[in-house]
Design an enzyme around this catalytic site. Structure first.
Site, short mmCIF file in Angstrom:
data_model
loop_
_atom_site.label_atom_id
_atom_site.label_comp_id
_atom_site.label_asym_id
_atom_site.label_seq_id
_atom_site.Cartn_x
_atom_site.Cartn_y
_atom_site.Cartn_z
N ASP A 1 -24.25 14.22 4.57
CA ASP A 1 -25.15 15.11 3.83
C ASP A 1 -24.80 15.24 2.36
O ASP A 1 -25.16 16.24 1.71
CB ASP A 1 -25.14 16.52 4.46
CG ASP A 1 -25.70 16.53 5.87
OD1 ASP A 1 -26.36 15.55 6.26
OD2 ASP A 1 -25.45 17.52 6.59
N HIS B 1 -13.85 -4.43 2.20
CA HIS B 1 -12.66 -3.81 2.78
C HIS B 1 -12.73 -2.27 2.73
O HIS B 1 -11.77 -1.60 3.11
CB HIS B 1 -11.43 -4.31 2.01
CG HIS B 1 -10.13 -4.16 2.73
ND1 HIS B 1 -9.04 -3.56 2.16
CD2 HIS B 1 -9.75 -4.53 3.97
CE1 HIS B 1 -8.03 -3.56 3.01
NE2 HIS B 1 -8.43 -4.15 4.12
N ASP C 1 5.10 9.82 -11.32
CA ASP C 1 5.50 10.89 -12.25
C ASP C 1 4.90 12.26 -11.95
O ASP C 1 4.71 13.05 -12.89
CB ASP C 1 5.15 10.49 -13.69
CG ASP C 1 5.95 9.29 -14.17
OD1 ASP C 1 6.92 8.92 -13.50
OD2 ASP C 1 5.57 8.72 -15.21
N LYS D 1 -13.61 1.71 3.46
CA LYS D 1 -13.78 2.61 4.61
C LYS D 1 -14.35 3.91 4.07
O LYS D 1 -13.65 4.67 3.39
CB LYS D 1 -12.44 2.88 5.32
CG LYS D 1 -11.82 1.64 5.96
CD LYS D 1 -10.84 0.96 5.05
CE LYS D 1 -10.18 -0.22 5.74
NZ LYS D 1 -9.35 -1.02 4.83
N HIS E 1 0.37 1.22 7.33
CA HIS E 1 -0.82 0.54 6.82
C HIS E 1 -1.36 1.23 5.57
O HIS E 1 -2.36 0.79 5.00
CB HIS E 1 -1.90 0.51 7.91
CG HIS E 1 -3.06 -0.37 7.61
ND1 HIS E 1 -4.31 0.12 7.28
CD2 HIS E 1 -3.17 -1.72 7.59
CE1 HIS E 1 -5.14 -0.89 7.07
NE2 HIS E 1 -4.49 -2.01 7.26
N LYS F 1 -2.10 2.53 1.76
CA LYS F 1 -2.11 1.93 0.43
C LYS F 1 -1.98 3.07 -0.57
O LYS F 1 -2.98 3.64 -1.02
CB LYS F 1 -3.39 1.14 0.19
CG LYS F 1 -3.55 -0.06 1.16
CD LYS F 1 -4.35 0.32 2.36
CE LYS F 1 -4.79 -0.86 3.20
NZ LYS F 1 -3.75 -1.71 3.74
#
Length: 468
Positions: free
Chosen positions: A216, A209, A392, A211, A385, A387
């Site tokens: 370089d 999952h 705090d 990405k 979408h 996450k």
């Protein structure tokens, strides 16, 4: 005569699975649930267990990673973090379970939504001199993919090595025609756990999952955004897709690159020489962060442990943006305990998700949240979408991991935990602005009086939560 033989064979198979559960099971409640399914749902119970129930941490299927692990522990780095002792314990937990210590000398750019994210990605790719590494759960044909193809062709002509790793299920729609074009121009490609009949039952439930883009070993990108035109155009059902991504420059990019080449080896069997990677520290900026990879081949439920620890460490506020919050018992109890202890716990999500069954399951937990005093905000302007978890003004979490069993225990995920008060405050401000534009649910008594058919549907969906 045939039917008694089949019954005996089924019983033998079922007993074999029970023995496997007793030897390899992790949670007694989960073990008992699978045992009940195997004996009370003929045939289907066995098939469901084969698909979703087996403990892959002991499977030889993932043993390649143990043969090639270029991720090395970071030593003698003292970032002098200005965070509380409870939060400091979390950094030690991450270091112990992932060998990812804190990197101090990083420059971080927060990227919101597809337009600015892809602008930064294409700028960085255009400047590549040595290599471009890309890893995506969803890589789809479309305008973005075509733009990348054009850039890749020019870069390969200038002796830049390009490697693309894509998930076999998430990128199932990626056309053979496009893959052939990549091969023809010299791009190396690998498919993570391909959709093949011989390995279907063994690999269906374990997806990559992550990405990731690394250029370089200097510039890295990670977060929630896939290569899909819906991040620019939206879609008919959900509207505009909103997401959060990061552009990273500095020491942490080296870890991101090593994470990629470990996955590359796991998928392709080909080793990439990591000894030539140079670490590029950004001494003018001192953003401290840790990158947390997790997967079914870890010794522990890394992401669950980190999320659980952050929730328990919260003192003032805990803000969560996530489309797929289907908490297991430990996470649910942690969230409720925090709210009952006086912590301002808020959950921001879209009014609906892209999968109806998942949407029902997500809503099945709303009553428990509200009873404990957790505020729920439903965002109507497109699909959230992201996450994200904020705690705090000390920790900001951005990445790929949802708050469900699939992300916490089964998928390969990558989450960035940033220890930067300024970034936390800026993200908190954005969060609160989004809350102002959302429908708030905070009346427990009113919500529990919702129609009985909604309760029934949500209750049924909740039974499937371990599989979602």
């Amino acid at each position: 005569m045939l039917i008694p033989i089949l019954i005996v064979l089924y019983i033998l198979v079922a007993l074999t699975m029970v023995v496997s559960l007793l030897l390899n099971g992790v949670r007694p409640s989960k073990t008992l649930a699978w045992m009940l399914a195997i004996f009370t749902i003929p045939v289907a119970g066995v098939l469901l267990y084969i698909l979703f129930g087996r403990n892959r941490r002991r499977s030889k299927m993932f043993s390649l990673k143990n043969q090639f692990d270029p991720i090395k522990p970071l030593e003698n780095i003292n970032c002098n973090l200005q965070i509380s002792d409870d939060k400091l314990k979390i950094t030690h937990l991450i270091n112990k379970t992932t060998h990812c210590g804190i990197t101090c000398h990083n420059d971080l750019e927060l990227l919101k939504d597809g337009k600015i994210t892809f602008e930064r990605i294409f700028e960085a790719i255009e400047g590549a001199k040595e290599h471009i590494h890309l890893q995506y759960y969803i890589f789809e044909d479309g305008e973005l993919a075509d733009r990348l193809l054009d850039v890749f062709e020019r870069k390969v002509a200038n002796n830049v090595t390009i490697r693309l790793l894509y998930d076999g299920i998430g990128s199932y729609s990626l056309s053979k025609k496009y893959l052939k074009k990549l091969k023809d121009i010299g791009v190396e490609t690998a498919q993570f756990l391909p959709f093949k009949f011989g390995r279907f039952l063994a690999s269906l439930n374990y997806r990559n999952h992550r990405k990731i883009i690394v250029i370089d070993n200097k510039i890295g990108f990670t977060g929630g955004i896939n290569i899909s035109d819906k991040y620019l155009k939206g879609d008919q059902a959900l509207g505009k897709w909103h997401d959060t991504h990061l552009k990273i420059e500095g020491e942490a990019v080296d870890f991101l690159n090593r994470l990629f080449i470990t996955d590359w080896f796991l998928a392709s069997g080909n080793k990439v020489d990591a000894t030539n990677f140079k670490i590029h520290a950004i001494h003018k900026r001192k953003t401290s962060l840790q990158i947390v990879p997790s997967g079914p081949d870890d010794d522990f439920d890394v992401m669950e442990q980190v999320y659980f620890s952050i929730i328990n460490s919260s003192q003032k506020y805990l803000y969560i943006v996530n489309p797929y919050i289907i908490p297991n018992h430990a996470i649910l109890q942690a969230l409720m305990t925090a709210a009952l202890s006086g912590v301002d716990v808020r959950i921001l999500m879209s009014t609906t998700t892209d999968i109806k069954l998942v949407d029902w399951c997500v809503r099945a937990y709303f009553e428990s949240y509200l009873k404990a005093g957790i505020k729920i905000y439903l965002y109507a302007d497109g699909f959230l979408h992201s996450k994200v978890m904020l705690c705090d003004d000390e920790i900001a979490s951005i990445g790929t991991a949802n708050l469900d069993n699939r992300s916490l225990q089964q998928n390969y995920e990558a989450q960035v935990f940033v220890y930067d008060s300024d970034l936390c405050k800026r993200m908190k401000s954005d969060f609160l602005k989004d809350c102002e534009k959302s429908l708030i649910l905070n009346d427990y008594n009113k919500y529990k009086e919702r129609p009985w058919n909604q309760k029934l549907i949500q209750g049924f969906a909740k039974l499937l939560s371990p599989l979602l």
